[in-house]
Design a protein around this motif. Structure first.
Motif, PDB file in Angstrom:
ATOM      1  N   VAL A 108     -14.859  95.312  33.400  1.00 59.32           N
ATOM      2  CA  VAL A 108     -15.771  94.945  34.484  1.00 59.32           C
ATOM      3  C   VAL A 108     -15.739  96.058  35.527  1.00 59.32           C
ATOM      4  O   VAL A 108     -14.663  96.531  35.919  1.00 59.32           O
ATOM      5  CB  VAL A 108     -15.348  93.613  35.123  1.00 59.32           C
ATOM      6  N   THR A 109     -16.902  96.493  35.990  1.00 57.56           N
ATOM      7  CA  THR A 109     -16.986  97.593  36.957  1.00 57.56           C
ATOM      8  C   THR A 109     -17.829  97.180  38.158  1.00 57.56           C
ATOM      9  O   THR A 109     -18.451  96.118  38.174  1.00 57.56           O
ATOM     10  CB  THR A 109     -17.606  98.844  36.313  1.00 57.56           C
ATOM     11  N   THR A 110     -17.846  98.056  39.153  1.00 50.22           N
ATOM     12  CA  THR A 110     -18.704  97.865  40.318  1.00 50.22           C
ATOM     13  C   THR A 110     -19.254  99.222  40.729  1.00 50.22           C
ATOM     14  O   THR A 110     -18.863 100.255  40.179  1.00 50.22           O
ATOM     15  CB  THR A 110     -17.926  97.210  41.478  1.00 50.22           C
ATOM     16  N   SER A 111     -20.154  99.226  41.698  1.00 52.25           N
ATOM     17  CA  SER A 111     -20.759 100.480  42.157  1.00 52.25           C
ATOM     18  C   SER A 111     -20.200 100.877  43.515  1.00 52.25           C
ATOM     19  O   SER A 111     -19.588 100.065  44.213  1.00 52.25           O
ATOM     20  CB  SER A 111     -22.277 100.332  42.252  1.00 52.25           C
ATOM     21  N   ARG A 137     -12.881  86.615  38.286  1.00 54.49           N
ATOM     22  CA  ARG A 137     -12.510  87.094  36.949  1.00 54.49           C
ATOM     23  C   ARG A 137     -11.012  87.362  36.817  1.00 54.49           C
ATOM     24  O   ARG A 137     -10.556  87.801  35.777  1.00 54.49           O
ATOM     25  CB  ARG A 137     -13.298  88.373  36.637  1.00 54.49           C
ATOM     26  N   ARG A 138     -10.276  87.121  37.900  1.00 55.17           N
ATOM     27  CA  ARG A 138      -8.822  87.330  37.916  1.00 55.17           C
ATOM     28  C   ARG A 138      -8.463  88.765  37.532  1.00 55.17           C
ATOM     29  O   ARG A 138      -7.618  89.017  36.668  1.00 55.17           O
ATOM     30  CB  ARG A 138      -8.125  86.328  36.991  1.00 55.17           C
ATOM     31  N   LEU A 139      -9.107  89.703  38.211  1.00 55.82           N
ATOM     32  CA  LEU A 139      -8.908  91.121  37.930  1.00 55.82           C
ATOM     33  C   LEU A 139      -7.958  91.741  38.939  1.00 55.82           C
ATOM     34  O   LEU A 139      -7.958  91.375  40.113  1.00 55.82           O
ATOM     35  CB  LEU A 139     -10.249  91.857  37.978  1.00 55.82           C
ATOM     36  N   ASN A 140      -7.172  92.691  38.480  1.00 52.56           N
ATOM     37  CA  ASN A 140      -6.316  93.472  39.373  1.00 52.56           C
ATOM     38  C   ASN A 140      -6.881  94.866  39.615  1.00 52.56           C
ATOM     39  O   ASN A 140      -6.478  95.539  40.561  1.00 52.56           O
ATOM     40  CB  ASN A 140      -4.901  93.592  38.797  1.00 52.56           C
ATOM     41  N   HIS A 141      -7.797  95.307  38.753  1.00 51.46           N
ATOM     42  CA  HIS A 141      -8.379  96.644  38.861  1.00 51.46           C
ATOM     43  C   HIS A 141      -9.872  96.570  38.564  1.00 51.46           C
ATOM     44  O   HIS A 141     -10.285  95.891  37.621  1.00 51.46           O
ATOM     45  CB  HIS A 141      -7.745  97.616  37.859  1.00 51.46           C
ATOM     46  N   VAL A 142     -10.655  97.272  39.365  1.00 46.86           N
ATOM     47  CA  VAL A 142     -12.093  97.366  39.112  1.00 46.86           C
ATOM     48  C   VAL A 142     -12.512  98.829  39.245  1.00 46.86           C
ATOM     49  O   VAL A 142     -12.481  99.385  40.351  1.00 46.86           O
ATOM     50  CB  VAL A 142     -12.912  96.505  40.092  1.00 46.86           C
ATOM     51  N   MET A 188     -18.152 102.898  39.765  1.00 49.16           N
ATOM     52  CA  MET A 188     -18.998 103.796  38.994  1.00 49.16           C
ATOM     53  C   MET A 188     -20.112 104.411  39.835  1.00 49.16           C
ATOM     54  O   MET A 188     -20.590 103.812  40.799  1.00 49.16           O
ATOM     55  CB  MET A 188     -19.617 103.037  37.816  1.00 49.16           C
ATOM     56  N   ARG A 189     -20.487 105.625  39.446  1.00 49.85           N
ATOM     57  CA  ARG A 189     -21.711 106.270  39.930  1.00 49.85           C
ATOM     58  C   ARG A 189     -22.518 106.592  38.682  1.00 49.85           C
ATOM     59  O   ARG A 189     -22.259 107.574  38.001  1.00 49.85           O
ATOM     60  CB  ARG A 189     -21.405 107.533  40.714  1.00 49.85           C
ATOM     61  N   GLY A 190     -23.459 105.710  38.392  1.00 49.65           N
ATOM     62  CA  GLY A 190     -24.143 105.822  37.110  1.00 49.65           C
ATOM     63  C   GLY A 190     -23.186 105.438  35.998  1.00 49.65           C
ATOM     64  O   GLY A 190     -22.594 104.360  36.011  1.00 49.65           O
ATOM     65  N   ASP A 191     -22.985 106.350  35.025  1.00 53.78           N
ATOM     66  CA  ASP A 191     -22.039 106.066  33.943  1.00 53.78           C
ATOM     67  C   ASP A 191     -20.733 106.834  34.123  1.00 53.78           C
ATOM     68  O   ASP A 191     -19.940 106.958  33.191  1.00 53.78           O
ATOM     69  CB  ASP A 191     -22.666 106.402  32.586  1.00 53.78           C
ATOM     70  N   ARG A 192     -20.494 107.356  35.338  1.00 62.93           N
ATOM     71  CA  ARG A 192     -19.275 108.112  35.626  1.00 62.93           C
ATOM     72  C   ARG A 192     -18.371 107.334  36.570  1.00 62.93           C
ATOM     73  O   ARG A 192     -18.835 106.747  37.550  1.00 62.93           O
ATOM     74  CB  ARG A 192     -19.623 109.459  36.272  1.00 62.93           C
ATOM     75  N   ILE A 193     -17.090 107.354  36.279  1.00 63.20           N
ATOM     76  CA  ILE A 193     -16.136 106.695  37.159  1.00 63.20           C
ATOM     77  C   ILE A 193     -15.795 107.626  38.318  1.00 63.20           C
ATOM     78  O   ILE A 193     -15.475 108.802  38.116  1.00 63.20           O
ATOM     79  CB  ILE A 193     -14.863 106.274  36.389  1.00 63.20           C
ATOM     80  N   VAL A 194     -15.912 107.120  39.540  1.00 61.69           N
ATOM     81  CA  VAL A 194     -15.649 107.936  40.730  1.00 61.69           C
ATOM     82  C   VAL A 194     -14.517 107.363  41.577  1.00 61.69           C
ATOM     83  O   VAL A 194     -14.119 107.948  42.580  1.00 61.69           O
ATOM     84  CB  VAL A 194     -16.918 108.070  41.596  1.00 61.69           C
ATOM     85  N   GLY A 195     -14.006 106.216  41.180  1.00 58.85           N
ATOM     86  CA  GLY A 195     -12.915 105.614  41.935  1.00 58.85           C
ATOM     87  C   GLY A 195     -12.431 104.351  41.258  1.00 58.85           C
ATOM     88  O   GLY A 195     -12.953 103.943  40.215  1.00 58.85           O
ATOM     89  N   ILE A 196     -11.439 103.738  41.849  1.00 56.60           N
ATOM     90  CA  ILE A 196     -10.926 102.468  41.334  1.00 56.60           C
ATOM     91  C   ILE A 196     -10.422 101.640  42.508  1.00 56.60           C
ATOM     92  O   ILE A 196      -9.868 102.183  43.476  1.00 56.60           O
ATOM     93  CB  ILE A 196      -9.808 102.696  40.287  1.00 56.60           C
ATOM     94  N   ILE A 197     -10.665 100.350  42.442  1.00 53.61           N
ATOM     95  CA  ILE A 197     -10.201  99.433  43.486  1.00 53.61           C
ATOM     96  C   ILE A 197      -9.161  98.505  42.882  1.00 53.61           C
ATOM     97  O   ILE A 197      -9.386  97.905  41.826  1.00 53.61           O
ATOM     98  CB  ILE A 197     -11.361  98.606  44.067  1.00 53.61           C
ATOM     99  N   THR A 198      -8.025  98.416  43.546  1.00 54.39           N
ATOM    100  CA  THR A 198      -6.975  97.491  43.140  1.00 54.39           C
ATOM    101  C   THR A 198      -6.722  96.513  44.280  1.00 54.39           C
ATOM    102  O   THR A 198      -7.221  96.693  45.397  1.00 54.39           O
ATOM    103  CB  THR A 198      -5.672  98.234  42.806  1.00 54.39           C
TER     104      THR A 198
END
Length: 252
Positions: A99-102, A117-122, A125-135
């Motif tokens: 699961v991702t976010t923008s 969704r009981r997620l610890n990491h999301v 994305m910028r388009g189809d590229r990962i630019v960061g992560i939120i925990t």
């Protein structure tokens, strides 16, 4: 706030064909609990998290299986669990299609997503590229900022008093007969408030007003479930029912 304002921009990633031993060493070395998995083109294909190692043959926590259970669950599911519990490569153990976010996603939306969704990491994305992560720890850091900045108390006690009154105005749990006094940033509250959450809400609302140093609680607490005597002012009750006469009702 937006996702990009609290996300971690330095993202440690891993390739799907990498040995899980290398991925574990990377997680421990960087003190992180999740690794986005990207292919040779940089496309996000999965995420490897601590939870992916809960069921592993190395520590004897794999699912117990018998032939009947395998039939009931289906051979494909049983085989998938076996691969995840014994796999040696990241792609065999990771969670695919994470699961991702923008970047521009509202923080409230991200919080709702992680909670639901009981997620610890999301991954962000910028388009189809990962630019960061939120925990979840990024949320802790985000909360710490405003709390740390709540310093430099104002000497304008009257302004603080007006702000406290404004914070409580219109609230369904606002104390009855509220009287607010402020001296050197210390708020003194007087009035009548219901016990329980209403009482706690009043204190928290005051503590969140800028330039409030402390709250002196002198509120009278109304029991949540008052005794019947409280409804009638207390004291003993005298029955007004007339006792039946023991005399002969016939005229003399």
């Amino acid at each position: 706030m937006r996702a990009q304002q609290i996300m971690s921009r330095r993202v440690v990633t891993v390739r799907p064909e990498a040995p899980i031993a290398d991925a574990i060493r990377s997680m421990l070395a960087h003190h992180i609990s999740g690794l986005p998995v990207v292919d040779s083109s940089g496309k996000l294909v999965g995420i490897l998290c601590e939870s992916d190692f809960l069921r592993r043959a190395e520590i004897g926590t794999e699912h117990e299986r018998n032939r009947l259970l395998a039939v009931l669950l289906g051979a494909d599911r049983s085989a998938g669990e076996f691969v995840k519990e014994h796999g040696r490569k990241v792609e065999q153990v990771m969670t695919p299609q994470p699961v991702t976010t923008s970047e521009q996603a509202p923080l409230e939306e991200v919080a709702d997503l992680m909670e639901r969704r009981r997620l610890n990491h999301v991954p962000v994305m910028r388009g189809d590229r990962i630019v960061g992560i939120i925990t979840r720890s990024d949320f802790v850091s985000a909360v710490a900022g405003p709390l740390a900045n709540k310093s430099g108390y104002s000497e304008d006690d009257e302004q603080v008093r007006r702000s406290v009154l404004a914070a409580l105005a219109g609230m369904p749990w606002q104390p009855v007969g509220l009287n607010v006094g402020v001296r050197n940033g210390t708020v003194t509250l007087r009035g009548v408030v219901k016990a329980g959450n209403a009482h706690r809400a009043v204190i928290v609302a005051c503590e969140n007003v800028p330039n409030v140093r402390s709250v002196e609680d002198r509120l009278c607490i109304q029991p949540a479930h008052p005794d019947p005597e409280d409804d009638y002012g207390g004291g003993d009750f005298v029955s007004l029912q007339t006792e039946p006469s023991t005399l002969d009702d016939e005229p003399l």
